[in-house]
Design a protein around this motif. Structure first.
Motif, PDB file in Angstrom:
ATOM      1  N   TYR A   1      11.634  -0.836  -1.645  1.00 30.24           N
ATOM      2  CA  TYR A   1      10.921   0.133  -2.471  1.00 30.24           C
ATOM      3  C   TYR A   1      10.119   1.132  -1.640  1.00 30.24           C
ATOM      4  CZ  TYR A   1      11.984  -3.083  -6.272  1.00 30.24           C
ATOM      5  OH  TYR A   1      12.640  -3.870  -7.187  1.00 30.24           O
ATOM      6  N   GLU A   2      10.139   0.984  -0.340  1.00 34.39           N
ATOM      7  CA  GLU A   2       9.326   1.858   0.500  1.00 34.39           C
ATOM      8  C   GLU A   2       9.790   3.301   0.464  1.00 34.39           C
ATOM      9  OE1 GLU A   2       9.327   0.169   4.371  1.00 34.39           O
ATOM     10  OE2 GLU A   2       8.000  -1.511   3.828  1.00 34.39           O
ATOM     11  N   ASN A   3      11.080   3.527   0.190  1.00 34.81           N
ATOM     12  CA  ASN A   3      11.571   4.904   0.165  1.00 34.81           C
ATOM     13  C   ASN A   3      11.083   5.680  -1.054  1.00 34.81           C
ATOM     14  OD1 ASN A   3      13.090   3.354  -1.572  1.00 34.81           O
ATOM     15  ND2 ASN A   3      15.005   4.434  -1.177  1.00 34.81           N
ATOM     16  N   TYR A   4      10.436   4.983  -2.017  1.00 33.47           N
ATOM     17  CA  TYR A   4       9.871   5.678  -3.172  1.00 33.47           C
ATOM     18  C   TYR A   4       8.558   6.385  -2.832  1.00 33.47           C
ATOM     19  CZ  TYR A   4      13.209   3.202  -6.156  1.00 33.47           C
ATOM     20  OH  TYR A   4      14.355   2.733  -6.737  1.00 33.47           O
ATOM     21  N   VAL A   5       7.929   5.994  -1.742  1.00 35.60           N
ATOM     22  CA  VAL A   5       6.649   6.582  -1.351  1.00 35.60           C
ATOM     23  C   VAL A   5       6.908   7.800  -0.487  1.00 35.60           C
ATOM     24  CG1 VAL A   5       4.445   6.189  -0.187  1.00 35.60           C
ATOM     25  CG2 VAL A   5       5.557   4.322  -1.419  1.00 35.60           C
ATOM     26  N   PHE A   6       6.335   8.922  -0.882  1.00 31.38           N
ATOM     27  CA  PHE A   6       6.493  10.146  -0.099  1.00 31.38           C
ATOM     28  C   PHE A   6       5.869   9.956   1.276  1.00 31.38           C
ATOM     29  CE2 PHE A   6       6.042  12.410  -4.426  1.00 31.38           C
ATOM     30  CZ  PHE A   6       7.350  12.066  -4.748  1.00 31.38           C
ATOM     31  N   ALA A   7       6.455  10.626   2.249  1.00 34.62           N
ATOM     32  CA  ALA A   7       5.951  10.486   3.615  1.00 34.62           C
ATOM     33  C   ALA A   7       4.504  10.937   3.735  1.00 34.62           C
ATOM     34  CB  ALA A   7       6.843  11.296   4.568  1.00 34.62           C
ATOM     35  N   ASP A   8       4.118  11.978   2.971  1.00 31.46           N
ATOM     36  CA  ASP A   8       2.744  12.478   3.038  1.00 31.46           C
ATOM     37  C   ASP A   8       1.741  11.489   2.463  1.00 31.46           C
ATOM     38  OD1 ASP A   8       3.731  14.746   4.158  1.00 31.46           O
ATOM     39  OD2 ASP A   8       3.606  15.971   2.347  1.00 31.46           O
ATOM     40  N   TYR A   9       2.224  10.570   1.623  1.00 33.73           N
ATOM     41  CA  TYR A   9       1.326   9.619   0.968  1.00 33.73           C
ATOM     42  C   TYR A   9       1.367   8.232   1.605  1.00 33.73           C
ATOM     43  CZ  TYR A   9       1.382  13.063  -2.868  1.00 33.73           C
ATOM     44  OH  TYR A   9       1.284  14.208  -3.619  1.00 33.73           O
ATOM     45  N   SER A  10       2.174   8.035   2.619  1.00 35.11           N
ATOM     46  CA  SER A  10       2.411   6.688   3.141  1.00 35.11           C
ATOM     47  C   SER A  10       1.168   6.064   3.760  1.00 35.11           C
ATOM     48  CB  SER A  10       3.538   6.724   4.181  1.00 35.11           C
ATOM     49  OG  SER A  10       3.185   7.594   5.255  1.00 35.11           O
ATOM     50  N   HIS A  11       0.215   6.883   4.225  1.00 34.41           N
ATOM     51  CA  HIS A  11      -1.006   6.327   4.799  1.00 34.41           C
ATOM     52  C   HIS A  11      -2.068   6.067   3.737  1.00 34.41           C
ATOM     53  CE1 HIS A  11      -1.784  10.597   4.396  1.00 34.41           C
ATOM     54  NE2 HIS A  11      -3.074  10.403   4.637  1.00 34.41           N
ATOM     55  N   ILE A  12      -1.740   6.358   2.465  1.00 34.20           N
ATOM     56  CA  ILE A  12      -2.691   6.154   1.354  1.00 34.20           C
ATOM     57  C   ILE A  12      -2.149   5.130   0.360  1.00 34.20           C
ATOM     58  CG2 ILE A  12      -3.902   7.282  -0.556  1.00 34.20           C
ATOM     59  CD1 ILE A  12      -3.734   9.891   1.070  1.00 34.20           C
ATOM     60  N   ILE A  13      -0.883   5.287  -0.024  1.00 33.75           N
ATOM     61  CA  ILE A  13      -0.262   4.390  -1.004  1.00 33.75           C
ATOM     62  C   ILE A  13       0.639   3.409  -0.264  1.00 33.75           C
ATOM     63  CG2 ILE A  13       1.264   4.268  -3.007  1.00 33.75           C
ATOM     64  CD1 ILE A  13       0.402   7.092  -3.725  1.00 33.75           C
ATOM     65  N   THR A  14       0.443   2.126  -0.510  1.00 33.58           N
ATOM     66  CA  THR A  14       1.275   1.101   0.125  1.00 33.58           C
ATOM     67  C   THR A  14       1.942   0.245  -0.949  1.00 33.58           C
ATOM     68  OG1 THR A  14      -0.534  -0.513   0.244  1.00 33.58           O
ATOM     69  CG2 THR A  14      -0.303   1.010   2.084  1.00 33.58           C
ATOM     70  N   ILE A  15       3.166  -0.125  -0.678  1.00 37.72           N
ATOM     71  CA  ILE A  15       3.910  -0.960  -1.625  1.00 37.72           C
ATOM     72  C   ILE A  15       3.221  -2.316  -1.793  1.00 37.72           C
ATOM     73  CG2 ILE A  15       6.109  -2.116  -2.034  1.00 37.72           C
ATOM     74  CD1 ILE A  15       6.239   0.856  -2.443  1.00 37.72           C
ATOM     75  N   GLU A  16       2.654  -2.848  -0.719  1.00 39.06           N
ATOM     76  CA  GLU A  16       2.004  -4.156  -0.795  1.00 39.06           C
ATOM     77  C   GLU A  16       0.845  -4.152  -1.788  1.00 39.06           C
ATOM     78  OE1 GLU A  16       2.807  -2.618   1.939  1.00 39.06           O
ATOM     79  OE2 GLU A  16       4.304  -3.942   2.872  1.00 39.06           O
ATOM     80  N   ASN A  17       0.036  -3.084  -1.773  1.00 40.37           N
ATOM     81  CA  ASN A  17      -1.079  -3.001  -2.712  1.00 40.37           C
ATOM     82  C   ASN A  17      -0.598  -2.922  -4.156  1.00 40.37           C
ATOM     83  OD1 ASN A  17      -2.554  -1.635  -0.086  1.00 40.37           O
ATOM     84  ND2 ASN A  17      -3.987  -2.660  -1.436  1.00 40.37           N
ATOM     85  N   ILE A  18       0.416  -2.114  -4.392  1.00 40.77           N
ATOM     86  CA  ILE A  18       0.939  -1.995  -5.761  1.00 40.77           C
ATOM     87  C   ILE A  18       1.537  -3.319  -6.212  1.00 40.77           C
ATOM     88  CG2 ILE A  18       2.568  -0.762  -7.220  1.00 40.77           C
ATOM     89  CD1 ILE A  18       2.302   1.613  -5.318  1.00 40.77           C
ATOM     90  N   TYR A  19       2.245  -3.970  -5.318  1.00 39.53           N
ATOM     91  CA  TYR A  19       2.846  -5.271  -5.634  1.00 39.53           C
ATOM     92  C   TYR A  19       1.773  -6.293  -6.019  1.00 39.53           C
ATOM     93  CZ  TYR A  19       4.673  -9.920  -4.433  1.00 39.53           C
ATOM     94  OH  TYR A  19       5.003 -11.257  -4.428  1.00 39.53           O
TER      95      TYR A  19
END
Length: 732
Positions: A516-534
């Motif tokens: 699911y990591e490819n759903y996160v935009f590159a510009d947001y990768s240092h703010i939004i993490t899949i682990e936190n959402i999970y």
């Protein structure tokens, strides 16, 4: 504690430790930066969403502890070749223990000979437990080393997993008890400093959790108590300990008590070095954090809607993957134990908070009795000010805190069943909640007393207003205690079951997150993490079960969870207070209650007048230890007097401004008003003052009522035909 030059820690080992510390921080700091960004995003989203009332009604006290909490002469074991030496010891307000050669050195402001923070220590019964805490076999039955035995009859021992033990002793039982009490409290206060902290502290704890989960460690334990530098030092020391044991110098090997002491001293030196290195790096990081936060804000604020929308889309995708396994584990393993754990969490915190209410009632009643017996304003000021010391009086608070220690026995099964090792954290958290409730209640009583009693001019008015303030504070304490206990139970149910659930889902779900990591935009990768959402998705499933379990307990107890009402009555926050009408509040002379009654009811939901009156009779019932409370020798007389005051309160006509309680004014607690205008209104029991009234009659009437205001007496200067002044503190 201790010097590196006197230890077995050589330059090669020091260089190794510096390298290990640097590698550890390089691994950890990315977690910290991501969690700071995620926390900041949550803060901004909270600003955009109206939150309504906080649920707490008492004023929030922010009183810091005293600069010096306790001091006195102690004999303690020191040095690489241990010897007992007498020193003057001081426990500071930051809960660090300092040693001086004499009291004069401490008074002169000299640097202490040694200093140690109390974080992570535990009071134990003997020096063997300090030295052999991780050993087995026959070490516990060895003959004691004569030099290690204390020279006095009242020892105090504190052990630490990575530090040299503190072996102390006193010459009296009273001194031993007082030192144990303040040390135990200092360990708690120092350990939970981050739990009372800011969003940055929350981000740090979340980063520690994420870091440990990557290494396969779930849940909380006692190593996660203390400051941020101390927590990171604990984590690194636990990783280093196996290698340190395997490579320790030959002179430190063996089983004798002297070698055990030397080994603990060796560990202590390593701990000090690692703590110093980590503290320095964190300090450098925090110095540049403000600038990075500004850059982060520029990035997040313009695009916060897109970030939140993206997070919601990813969460919906993860829900379909997590739903089946999560529901299976919850229904089969968590749900059968949920009600039992909830009940075990409920009982000790309810009993402890019940004792808080009982103690507060007693102390306010004693204040009222002392005011009744005196006619000087200084007594009232002194009594109200002294009430602020109650939350810090360990002799009074310790019986309340002991209720939280019941968790050590009632939750033992959680360690084996769910791998829960955070009982110490739980106990400390419950004790912090009790102390904060008492602080807030006392602080609210002080502020209300300052604002309203200063306007009263007769002793009867003072007593009646204090009774009304007491009733209002007790109602707010009851409401806050319900709200706080409910959230305490919710929080710790999550702390117990969420780590277990995450560990069970690791194989089936967490290892699939990379897809699911490819759903996160590159510009947001240092703010939004899949682990936190999970984790938020898993938490949502657990929260549903927790709420269901709490509803079940509420149903078994015969009450229902309240719905939040739009017209919430008399709610206040720490920033501002509503107008409180004291005239509508009866004087609560007796309180009988079940401390567990209606615990799970949402405390910020208040019903009609009948429900409010029912709660007032159901607040606190826990019996307080009689030896700690100074009983009134004439209880019958006090009851009769209180009934008389209640009757007077109902019939006396006060000024409107005395009852309209606008607390938005400024002023400190020691600035008592001078109500010149209050004498312009008539009270039923005081005849109008006219020219035909003799000065002696006026003075007699004032003495009978016990006027508290010097200004009130001075205002009669022109009407009596002669001057009459009274200094503050003298009988009027």
């Amino acid at each position: 504690m201790g010097a590196l030059s006197s230890s077995h820690l050589g330059e090669r080992q020091g260089q190794y430790l510096r390298g290990q510390t640097a590698a550890f921080l390089n691994h950890f700091m990315p977690y910290y930066r991501r969690q700071l960004a995620m926390t900041f995003l949550k803060q901004i989203s909270t600003e955009l969403t109206p939150q309504g009332q906080t649920g707490f009604q008492l004023l929030k006290s922010e009183r810091p502890p005293r600069a010096v909490i306790h001091e006195g002469i102690l004999t303690h074991l020191q040095g690489s070749s241990p010897k007992w030496r007498e020193s003057y010891c001081v426990l500071r307000g930051n809960y660090s223990l300092e040693w001086f050669g004499s009291k004069e050195e401490q008074r002169r402001g000299d640097e202490p000979q040694e200093s140690v923070a109390l974080t992570g220590y535990t009071l134990v019964a003997s020096w063997r437990e300090c030295l052999y805490q991780r050993s087995s076999g026959n070490h516990f039955i060895q003959d004691p080393d004569p030099i290690m035995e204390p020279p006095l009859d009242f020892p105090i021992y504190l052990c630490h997993p990575f530090r040299q033990p503190l072996c102390l002793c006193t010459d009296t039982l009273e001194s031993q008890d007082s030192w144990k009490s303040v040390l135990r409290d200092g360990i708690r206060r120092r350990g939970t400093v981050l739990q009372r902290g800011s969003p940055d502290a929350e981000a740090f704890l979340e980063a520690v959790k994420s870091y440990r989960q990557e290494k396969g460690s779930y849940g909380v334990d006692h190593l996660l108590l203390g400051t941020d530098a101390e927590i990171l030092t604990n984590l690194l020391m636990r990783d280093l300990l196996p290698r340190l044991r395997a490579t320790k110098p030959a002179v430190l090997r063996g089983v004798g008590s002297r070698r055990k002491w030397a080994w603990r001293k060796f560990l202590d030196d390593i701990y000090i070095l690692v703590l110093k290195l980590i503290s320095s790096e964190l300090q450098n990081f925090h110095q540049g954090k403000e600038e990075s936060q500004k850059e982060l804000e520029k990035k997040i604020r313009p695009e916060v809607d897109q970030m939140l929308a993206l997070s919601n889309q990813i969460a919906q995708k993860l829900q379909s993957m997590v739903c089946g396994p999560a529901e299976s584990f919850l229904c089969q393993e968590v749900e059968p134990q949920l009600v039992w754990v909830l009940e075990e969490l409920l009982r000790p915190i309810s009993e402890g908070v019940g004792m808080i209410g009982t103690l507060l009632i007693h102390r306010i009643d004693r204040l009222l009795r002392n005011v009744q017996r005196s006619r000087v304003i200084a007594v009232l000021k002194e009594e109200v000010c002294s009430l602020g010391d109650v939350p810090w009086d360990l002799g009074l608070m310790q019986p309340c805190y002991q209720k939280a220690e019941l968790y050590w026995h009632s939750l033992q099964g959680l360690k084996e069943r769910f791998g829960f090792h955070g009982t110490r954290n739980l106990v400390f958290s419950a004790q912090d909640l009790m102390q904060q409730l008492m602080e807030n209640a006392v602080y609210t009583f002080q502020q209300l007393s300052e604002k309203h009693v200063s306007s009263a001019t007769r002793r009867r008015q003072v007593i009646c207003l204090l009774e009304k303030v007491k009733g209002r504070v007790l109602k707010k304490l009851e409401s806050d205690s319900r709200f706080a206990r409910k959230h305490f139970i919710q929080e710790w149910l999550v702390q117990i079951f969420l780590p277990y659930l995450l560990s069970r889902l690791e194989v089936g779900c967490k290892r699939e997150l990379h897809e699911y990591e490819n759903y996160v935009f590159a510009d947001y990768s240092h703010i939004i993490t899949i682990e936190n959402i999970y984790e938020d998705v898993v938490l949502s499933f657990l929260t549903q079960k927790v709420n269901t379990g709490m509803d079940s307990v509420a149903e078994l107890r015969g009450f229902q969870l309240g719905e939040k009402k739009d017209g919430m009555a008399e709610t206040c926050t720490h920033a501002t207070l509503s107008t409180w009408d004291l005239e509508s509040i009866p004087s609560p002379l007796q309180w009988d209650s079940d401390p567990c009654q209606d615990l799970l009811q949402d405390s910020h939901c208040e019903g009609g007048q009948e429900e409010t009156e029912r709660r007032n009779s159901d607040i606190f019932s826990t019996q307080w230890p009689p030896e700690l409370l100074d009983k009134d020798p004439d209880e019958t007389k006090r009851t009769v007097l209180s009934k008389g005051l209640t009757l007077a309160m109902d019939t006396e006509a006060f000024q409107t401004e005395l009852l309209e309680m606008d607390l938005r004014g400024n002023g400190s607690f020691n600035e008592w008003g001078k109500p010149e205008e209050s004498l312009k209104s008539r009270c039923p029991e005081q005849e109008p003052i006219g020219s035909n009234i003799q000065a002696g009659g006026i003075q007699a009437q004032l003495m009978a009522d016990g006027i508290y205001s010097n200004v009130a007496v001075k205002s009669l200067h022109g009407r009596q035909g002669k001057g009459m002044e009274t200094l503050e503190g003298k009988v009027l």
